[in-house]
Design a protein around this motif. Structure first.
Motif, PDB file in Angstrom:
ATOM      1  N   SER A   1       0.810  -1.217   0.000  1.00  0.00           N
ATOM      2  CA  SER A   1       0.000   0.000   0.000  1.00  0.00           C
ATOM      3  C   SER A   1       0.850   1.277   0.000  1.00  0.00           C
ATOM      4  CB  SER A   1      -0.889   0.011   1.238  1.00  0.00           C
ATOM      5  OG  SER A   1      -0.075  -0.112   2.393  1.00  0.00           O
ATOM      6  N   CYS A   2       2.176   1.133   0.146  1.00  0.00           N
ATOM      7  CA  CYS A   2       3.054   2.312   0.181  1.00  0.00           C
ATOM      8  C   CYS A   2       4.376   1.973  -0.512  1.00  0.00           C
ATOM      9  CB  CYS A   2       3.271   2.739   1.634  1.00  0.00           C
ATOM     10  SG  CYS A   2       3.942   4.404   1.811  1.00  0.00           S
ATOM     11  N   PRO A   3       4.302   1.655  -1.829  1.00  0.00           N
ATOM     12  CA  PRO A   3       5.448   1.032  -2.529  1.00  0.00           C
ATOM     13  C   PRO A   3       6.431   2.024  -3.139  1.00  0.00           C
ATOM     14  CG  PRO A   3       3.530   1.069  -3.967  1.00  0.00           C
ATOM     15  CD  PRO A   3       3.123   1.777  -2.698  1.00  0.00           C
ATOM     16  N   LYS A   4       7.068   2.840  -2.294  1.00  0.00           N
ATOM     17  CA  LYS A   4       7.964   3.855  -2.869  1.00  0.00           C
ATOM     18  C   LYS A   4       9.174   3.249  -3.559  1.00  0.00           C
ATOM     19  CE  LYS A   4       8.664   3.600   1.705  1.00  0.00           C
ATOM     20  NZ  LYS A   4       7.726   3.806   2.774  1.00  0.00           N
ATOM     21  N   LEU A   5       9.686   2.112  -3.058  1.00  0.00           N
ATOM     22  CA  LEU A   5      10.914   1.560  -3.649  1.00  0.00           C
ATOM     23  C   LEU A   5      10.628   0.869  -4.985  1.00  0.00           C
ATOM     24  CD1 LEU A   5      12.618   0.043  -0.474  1.00  0.00           C
ATOM     25  CD2 LEU A   5      13.212   2.162  -1.637  1.00  0.00           C
ATOM     26  N   THR A   6       9.498   0.174  -5.088  1.00  0.00           N
ATOM     27  CA  THR A   6       9.234  -0.564  -6.322  1.00  0.00           C
ATOM     28  C   THR A   6       8.445   0.257  -7.338  1.00  0.00           C
ATOM     29  OG1 THR A   6       7.248  -1.495  -5.327  1.00  0.00           O
ATOM     30  CG2 THR A   6       9.249  -2.836  -5.195  1.00  0.00           C
ATOM     31  N   ARG A   7       7.667   1.242  -6.873  1.00  0.00           N
ATOM     32  CA  ARG A   7       6.795   1.962  -7.811  1.00  0.00           C
ATOM     33  C   ARG A   7       7.023   3.462  -7.810  1.00  0.00           C
ATOM     34  NH1 ARG A   7       1.946  -1.131  -7.629  1.00  0.00           N
ATOM     35  NH2 ARG A   7       1.108   0.257  -9.202  1.00  0.00           N
ATOM     36  N   GLY A   8       7.826   3.971  -6.876  1.00  0.00           N
ATOM     37  CA  GLY A   8       8.012   5.422  -6.765  1.00  0.00           C
ATOM     38  C   GLY A   8       8.875   5.972  -7.890  1.00  0.00           C
ATOM     39  N   VAL A   9       8.955   7.299  -7.985  1.00  0.00           N
ATOM     40  CA  VAL A   9       9.826   7.942  -8.967  1.00  0.00           C
ATOM     41  C   VAL A   9      11.096   8.413  -8.249  1.00  0.00           C
ATOM     42  CG1 VAL A   9       7.875   8.689 -10.378  1.00  0.00           C
ATOM     43  CG2 VAL A   9       8.820  10.258  -8.675  1.00  0.00           C
ATOM     44  N   PHE A  10      12.229   8.430  -8.987  1.00  0.00           N
ATOM     45  CA  PHE A  10      13.483   8.913  -8.418  1.00  0.00           C
ATOM     46  C   PHE A  10      13.572  10.401  -8.729  1.00  0.00           C
ATOM     47  CE2 PHE A  10      18.305   9.092  -8.560  1.00  0.00           C
ATOM     48  CZ  PHE A  10      18.431   9.047  -7.183  1.00  0.00           C
ATOM     49  N   GLN A  11      13.395  11.222  -7.701  1.00  0.00           N
ATOM     50  CA  GLN A  11      13.293  12.660  -7.916  1.00  0.00           C
ATOM     51  C   GLN A  11      13.601  13.388  -6.605  1.00  0.00           C
ATOM     52  OE1 GLN A  11      13.676  15.415  -9.594  1.00  0.00           O
ATOM     53  NE2 GLN A  11      12.468  14.464 -11.226  1.00  0.00           N
ATOM     54  N   TYR A  12      13.920  14.651  -6.697  1.00  0.00           N
ATOM     55  CA  TYR A  12      14.043  15.455  -5.481  1.00  0.00           C
ATOM     56  C   TYR A  12      12.646  15.684  -4.908  1.00  0.00           C
ATOM     57  CZ  TYR A  12      18.993  16.690  -5.653  1.00  0.00           C
ATOM     58  OH  TYR A  12      20.359  16.653  -5.595  1.00  0.00           O
ATOM     59  N   ASP A  13      12.517  15.467  -3.599  1.00  0.00           N
ATOM     60  CA  ASP A  13      11.217  15.701  -2.963  1.00  0.00           C
ATOM     61  C   ASP A  13      11.461  16.161  -1.524  1.00  0.00           C
ATOM     62  OD1 ASP A  13       8.502  15.873  -2.569  1.00  0.00           O
ATOM     63  OD2 ASP A  13       8.151  13.707  -2.491  1.00  0.00           O
ATOM     64  N   PHE A  14      10.428  16.742  -0.941  1.00  0.00           N
ATOM     65  CA  PHE A  14      10.499  17.158   0.454  1.00  0.00           C
ATOM     66  C   PHE A  14      10.252  15.961   1.371  1.00  0.00           C
ATOM     67  CE2 PHE A  14       9.107  21.045  -1.747  1.00  0.00           C
ATOM     68  CZ  PHE A  14      10.143  21.879  -1.365  1.00  0.00           C
ATOM     69  N   GLY A  15      10.822  16.038   2.563  1.00  0.00           N
ATOM     70  CA  GLY A  15      10.577  14.994   3.555  1.00  0.00           C
ATOM     71  C   GLY A  15       9.245  15.171   4.258  1.00  0.00           C
ATOM     72  N   ASP A  16       8.630  16.328   4.116  1.00  0.00           N
ATOM     73  CA  ASP A  16       7.386  16.610   4.843  1.00  0.00           C
ATOM     74  C   ASP A  16       6.327  17.138   3.894  1.00  0.00           C
ATOM     75  OD1 ASP A  16       8.636  19.058   4.283  1.00  0.00           O
ATOM     76  OD2 ASP A  16       7.629  20.028   5.958  1.00  0.00           O
ATOM     77  N   GLU A  17       5.143  17.286   4.453  1.00  0.00           N
ATOM     78  CA  GLU A  17       3.976  17.714   3.690  1.00  0.00           C
ATOM     79  C   GLU A  17       4.064  19.184   3.260  1.00  0.00           C
ATOM     80  OE1 GLU A  17       0.491  16.239   3.688  1.00  0.00           O
ATOM     81  OE2 GLU A  17       0.027  18.031   2.517  1.00  0.00           O
ATOM     82  N   ALA A  18       4.483  20.053   4.200  1.00  0.00           N
ATOM     83  CA  ALA A  18       4.437  21.499   3.915  1.00  0.00           C
ATOM     84  C   ALA A  18       5.636  21.984   3.100  1.00  0.00           C
ATOM     85  CB  ALA A  18       4.361  22.284   5.232  1.00  0.00           C
ATOM     86  N   GLY A  19       6.687  21.153   2.973  1.00  0.00           N
ATOM     87  CA  GLY A  19       7.856  21.574   2.211  1.00  0.00           C
ATOM     88  C   GLY A  19       8.825  22.435   3.002  1.00  0.00           C
ATOM     89  N   TYR A  20       9.001  22.162   4.303  1.00  0.00           N
ATOM     90  CA  TYR A  20       9.970  22.893   5.126  1.00  0.00           C
ATOM     91  C   TYR A  20      11.358  22.257   5.059  1.00  0.00           C
ATOM     92  CZ  TYR A  20       6.065  25.131   7.689  1.00  0.00           C
ATOM     93  OH  TYR A  20       4.966  25.823   8.049  1.00  0.00           O
ATOM     94  N   THR A  21      11.422  20.957   4.781  1.00  0.00           N
ATOM     95  CA  THR A  21      12.707  20.249   4.856  1.00  0.00           C
ATOM     96  C   THR A  21      13.527  20.523   3.597  1.00  0.00           C
ATOM     97  OG1 THR A  21      12.000  18.246   3.706  1.00  0.00           O
ATOM     98  CG2 THR A  21      11.544  18.351   6.078  1.00  0.00           C
ATOM     99  N   PRO A  22      14.818  20.187   3.632  1.00  0.00           N
ATOM    100  CA  PRO A  22      15.603  20.262   2.398  1.00  0.00           C
ATOM    101  C   PRO A  22      15.005  19.335   1.337  1.00  0.00           C
ATOM    102  CG  PRO A  22      17.038  19.912   4.300  1.00  0.00           C
ATOM    103  CD  PRO A  22      15.638  19.782   4.790  1.00  0.00           C
ATOM    104  N   LEU A  23      15.356  19.596   0.088  1.00  0.00           N
ATOM    105  CA  LEU A  23      14.968  18.683  -0.987  1.00  0.00           C
ATOM    106  C   LEU A  23      15.930  17.505  -0.973  1.00  0.00           C
ATOM    107  CD1 LEU A  23      14.155  21.363  -3.658  1.00  0.00           C
ATOM    108  CD2 LEU A  23      12.588  19.524  -2.975  1.00  0.00           C
ATOM    109  N   ILE A  24      15.363  16.312  -0.929  1.00  0.00           N
ATOM    110  CA  ILE A  24      16.152  15.094  -0.795  1.00  0.00           C
ATOM    111  C   ILE A  24      16.004  14.271  -2.083  1.00  0.00           C
ATOM    112  CG2 ILE A  24      16.427  12.965   0.559  1.00  0.00           C
ATOM    113  CD1 ILE A  24      15.113  14.443   2.912  1.00  0.00           C
TER     114      ILE A  24
END
Ligand SMILES: *Cc1c(COP(=O)(O)O)cnc(C)c1O
Length: 454
Positions: free
Chosen positions: A298-321
């Motif tokens: 139900s949360c398949p980030k490793l097998t189905r996710g995209v490889f991209q810069y994203d925030f660690g949190d919902e609001a976008g306060y964290t660095p881009l990872i």
């Protein structure tokens, strides 16, 4: 030869240094980016959020070994070294020629591996004169671990707990309160991020991403207050390598070396902890071990996710990872393995996936509980619903070994016990649980707003 059940180390065998895998990686992870300037981050950019030592560890790409402070090793002695156990009962139940071992991290006072990083993070805060710490928690495991660590080092702790868990898991809340932490249901009205989401979605039951936003906001707007994260980041994975370093010595005592190493996967800390010390022998060409991260279907980030810069949190306060991600706006189904409901994977694990040095598999919710119950009957320990994903993967591999008639050596990490999750077992046993599918359309939708930087 005598049939040993478990392999026990002495306190003097607690590792004296954590293992940092980054210097040995063939391709280093891309740098974190500042969310405003999009420039590579410096350790100083992290100082407003984390302790300075955690910030430096986060960006350390040169030192393979980082000394564990004596005060932290002292505290580790409360429950470390943890046992390595040969799962003979499970082998018998499966009638498999495979040898199955598990590292039992459920023996910590809070019942999971999370204390391995909570202790050093609290220690560095204390040492740097910080008085207050804050964090988020989903199922409550990280919050419980940090509550104990904060207490041990005399820090005040405020925990933002995902609202659905706050209401559904009162015992974890009580554990945190027992250690003296303040627990706040998230989203809350106490932060800008919380107020915004409550205004937009009045019935929102919360997510880890939102709770992280609230905690980071509190830390950056309060003097002498730092934030501590329980997964995803490099310094957290680093602290968890005590698991694999001990397991390495214990496998030696057993006279074996694993063909397959397995960990369940939320943001990657326990998987990294059991895997990286063994992975270093694959990187130097010594062994060709397989490493499998077990995530929920139900949360398949490793097998189905995209490889991209994203925030660690919902609001976008964290660095881009740079991460394998389902998008920070992805809301996972309300499965009972709460600790695995996170949208992205850490930068190191994501790069190792890109380089095919590790692999991942998806476990449906019902298979995880079926495996958990088989393990409980065979080994006596009721596993955390999260850990059940690692068990299910070990069982799959042991069955394959049986079909192929191969005597594989399988090692998995038992990241926690499930004694505070019995309501989830209750629902499984009464036939109330279902599987959740994530479709390609779901992933396309939740990642559509990601800025394409890579
Ligand atoms: C938090 C948690 C996990 C998932 O987190 P990782 O950082 O991926 O390890 C797994 N198992 C247990 C018991 C947990 O508490």
């Amino acid at each position: 030869m005598e049939d040993s059940k478990k392999y026990i180390l002495q306190e003097k065998d607690i590792p004296t240094a954590w293992y940092n895998i980054i210097p040995s990686m063939p391709n280093k992870p891309r740098p974190y980016l500042h969310p405003g300037t999009k420039q590579p981050l410096k350790a100083e950019d992290l100082y407003p959020i984390f302790s300075q030592e955690a910030s430096r560890q986060e960006l350390n790409v040169t030192d393979s070994w980082i000394e564990i402070p004596e005060e932290v090793r002292e505290m580790y002695k409360i429950w470390r070294p943890t046992p390595l156990v040969r799962a003979r009962g499970l082998e018998k139940a499966l009638d498999t020629p495979a040898h199955i071992y598990f590292k039992n991290e459920s023996v910590s006072p809070v019942g999971s591996h999370k204390l391995n990083s909570a202790i050093p993070q609290a220690y560095y805060c204390k040492k740097e004169g910080v008085t207050n710490v804050t964090t988020e928690t989903g199922a409550g495991q990280w919050g419980a671990a940090l509550s104990l660590a904060a207490r041990k080092f005399g820090l005040e702790l405020a925990v933002y707990m995902v609202k659905v868990s706050y209401n559904q898991k009162p015992y974890r809340r009580s554990i945190m309160q027992t250690y003296g932490a303040e627990v706040i249901a998230s989203p809350s009205m106490s932060t800008r991020a919380g107020r915004k989401i409550i205004t937009d979605h009045p019935n929102y039951q919360g997510s880890l991403g939102t709770a992280i936003s609230e905690a980071v906001e509190l830390a950056t707007s309060t003097p002498n207050c730092k934030y501590a994260l329980g997964s995803v980041l490099n310094h957290v994975a680093l602290h968890q390598t005590v698991i694999g370093l001990e397991a390495e010595k214990q496998m030696e005592m057993a006279g074996e070396y694993p063909d397959i190493v397995i960990g369940c996967f939320g943001g990657g800390s326990n998987f990294s902890g059991i895997s990286f010390p063994f992975l270093r022998h694959k990187l130097d060409g010594e062994y060709d071990t397989r490493f499998i991260a077990a995530e929920p279907a139900s949360c398949p980030k490793l097998t189905r996710g995209v490889f991209q810069y994203d925030f660690g949190d919902e609001a976008g306060y964290t660095p881009l990872i740079p991460m394998l991600t389902l998008g920070h706006e992805f809301t996972p189904a309300n499965i009972h393995a709460g600790g695995l409901r996170y949208h992205g994977a850490g930068a190191v694990v994501s790069q190792l996936m890109e380089d095919k040095l590790i692999e991942a598999t998806d476990i449906p919710q019902l298979e995880s509980f079926e495996s958990a119950i088989m393990f409980a009957k065979a080994e006596g320990i009721i596993p955390a619903p999260e850990s059940a994903h690692a068990i299910a993967t070990a069982i799959r591999e042991a069955k394959k070994a049986k079909e192929a008639g191969e005597q594989k050596v399988i090692l998995f990490n038992l990241s926690g016990h499930g004694l505070i999750d019995m309501s989830a077992y209750d629902r499984y046993l009464s036939g109330d649980l279902v599987n959740y599918e994530v479709t390609d359309a779901d992933v396309a939708e939740s990642t559509k707003n990601l800025e394409r930087i890579i």
